[in-house]
Design a protein around this motif. Structure first.
Motif, mmCIF file in Angstrom:
data_model
loop_
_atom_site.group_PDB
_atom_site.id
_atom_site.type_symbol
_atom_site.label_atom_id
_atom_site.label_comp_id
_atom_site.label_asym_id
_atom_site.label_seq_id
_atom_site.Cartn_x
_atom_site.Cartn_y
_atom_site.Cartn_z
ATOM 1 N N THR A 121 -8.426 18.375 -29.216
ATOM 2 C CA THR A 121 -7.421 18.297 -28.141
ATOM 3 C C THR A 121 -7.128 16.975 -27.681
ATOM 4 N N SER A 122 -8.248 16.000 -27.842
ATOM 5 C CA SER A 122 -8.282 14.587 -27.353
ATOM 6 C C SER A 122 -7.373 13.853 -28.228
ATOM 7 N N VAL A 123 -7.048 14.288 -29.612
ATOM 8 C CA VAL A 123 -6.399 13.590 -30.690
ATOM 9 C C VAL A 123 -4.918 14.003 -30.124
ATOM 10 N N MET A 124 -4.619 15.218 -29.921
ATOM 11 C CA MET A 124 -3.138 15.838 -29.392
ATOM 12 C C MET A 124 -2.876 14.972 -28.205
ATOM 13 N N ILE A 125 -3.784 14.742 -27.034
ATOM 14 C CA ILE A 125 -3.548 14.158 -25.779
ATOM 15 C C ILE A 125 -3.100 12.490 -26.174
ATOM 16 N N GLY A 126 -3.965 12.043 -27.249
ATOM 17 C CA GLY A 126 -3.421 10.539 -27.517
ATOM 18 C C GLY A 126 -2.185 10.456 -28.051
#
Length: 329
Positions: A55-60
């Motif tokens: 999720t944090s990769v997608m948010i970035g």
């Protein structure tokens, strides 16, 4: 009243994960040009029909492709992670993208027992959720003298934290900590009325800088919009089938729309109907009435819209029509 998007990053039948991620970027860019306030992604594991596990990769990635809209997690399943690692991830995102990052936290596993084992976690870690939330907020707050562990990046970023839930537990915790609260009414609305009452009645302001001074509630709504009611209900069949297959132990990619829903048994059909009852499906005229009714009933401070539509262009059209209706409202 603000309105936002919860993108489950669906992988449609006949498509690939790479295409699904590209479709999410395209939708986020469209939302960035409209009046949507937030664009959230959710953590799910071991599901080939959802592309937002990291999720944090997608948010970035989404943050880098947009300029105005807030981007965040709706949410991170905290029992799967250490509070320090999440503070560092979201502190890094906030350091790169400034005050555009949100952190919604849930205590569900985002997967089954096999996923827990693969993550090297155990189900009882959910019992530590309140403590872990407080620890995480401490890492994101201003630095404390003599702190043995500091989240860097993270300390002092004050990334806004939300509690996500579908039960009284999350409502009570959000109220106790004075945090904004988002209810998962798009798939588990059973306890919505009681949880909302508990949250509003028991809310205690925390006094933290920038914190809410009163209850702040976000309602999640399934929205499928099209030029006509008939087309919208046809598109909605994908979501119904996907949910029915998930509840039958047959998860997969997002099905193509169909007018033949005979594979859904009456028992599963009742379950699907109850799970998806907080929905607005139809033409702009119908959407206006159904959204107005939901707003009048629950008086949310914000709406977050989600919609599982097989065709990416039809999904963009749906969110564009919904934005037009909500802007008019």
């Amino acid at each position: 009243m603000r309105y936002s998007i919860l993108d489950l990053a669906p992988v449609p039948e006949g498509s690939s994960t790479a295409e699904a991620i590209a479709d999410s970027v395209a939708l986020a860019r469209m939302a960035d040009g409209l009046n949507y306030h937030r664009y959230w992604l959710a953590e799910h594991h071991n599901m080939i029909g959802i592309a937002s596990a990291a999720t944090s990769v997608m948010i970035g990635h989404i943050s880098a492709q947009t300029s105005r809209i807030r981007v965040g997690a709706g949410g991170i399943m905290l029992p799967n992670h250490s509070p320090l690692s999440i503070a560092e991830q979201f502190g890094t995102l906030a350091t790169i993208y400034g005050d555009r990052i949100d952190l919604g936290l849930g205590r569900a596993p985002g997967g089954d027992g096999a996923v827990f084992r693969a993550l090297r976690k155990t189900p009882d870690m959910a019992e530590n959720f309140p403590h872990d939330v407080v620890e995480l907020m401490g890492y994101l707050a201003e630095s404390q003298p003599n702190a043995q562990v500091v989240a860097h990046p993270g300390q002092g970023t004050n990334v806004p934290v939300w509690i996500l839930g579908s039960s009284l537990f999350g409502a009570q915790l959000a109220a106790m900590l004075g945090l904004p609260y988002a209810f998962a009414s798009h798939f588990a609305p059973g306890a919505l009325d009681e949880a909302l009452q508990v949250y509003r009645e028991r809310f205690e302001p925390s006094g933290r800088p920038g914190a809410e001074t009163g209850p702040h509630f976000m309602l999640a709504v399934n929205v499928i919009a099209a030029d006509t009611d008939e087309t919208a209900h046809y598109l909605h069949s994908s979501q119904k089938l996907a949910f029915a297959r998930l509840r039958s132990g047959r998860p997969g990619r997002l099905p193509k729309p169909t007018r033949d829903l005979s594979e859904i048994t009456p028992q599963i059909g009742r379950m699907v109907g109850q799970a998806l009852r907080v929905s607005a499906v139809g033409s702009p005229v119908t959407l206006r009435q159904e959204l107005s009714d939901l707003i009048a009933q629950y008086r949310p401070d914000e709406l977050i819209l989600t919609g599982q539509i097989h065709d990416p262009e039809a999904r963009q059209t749906s969110f564009r029509l919904a934005a037009e209706v909500l802007e008019d409202l």
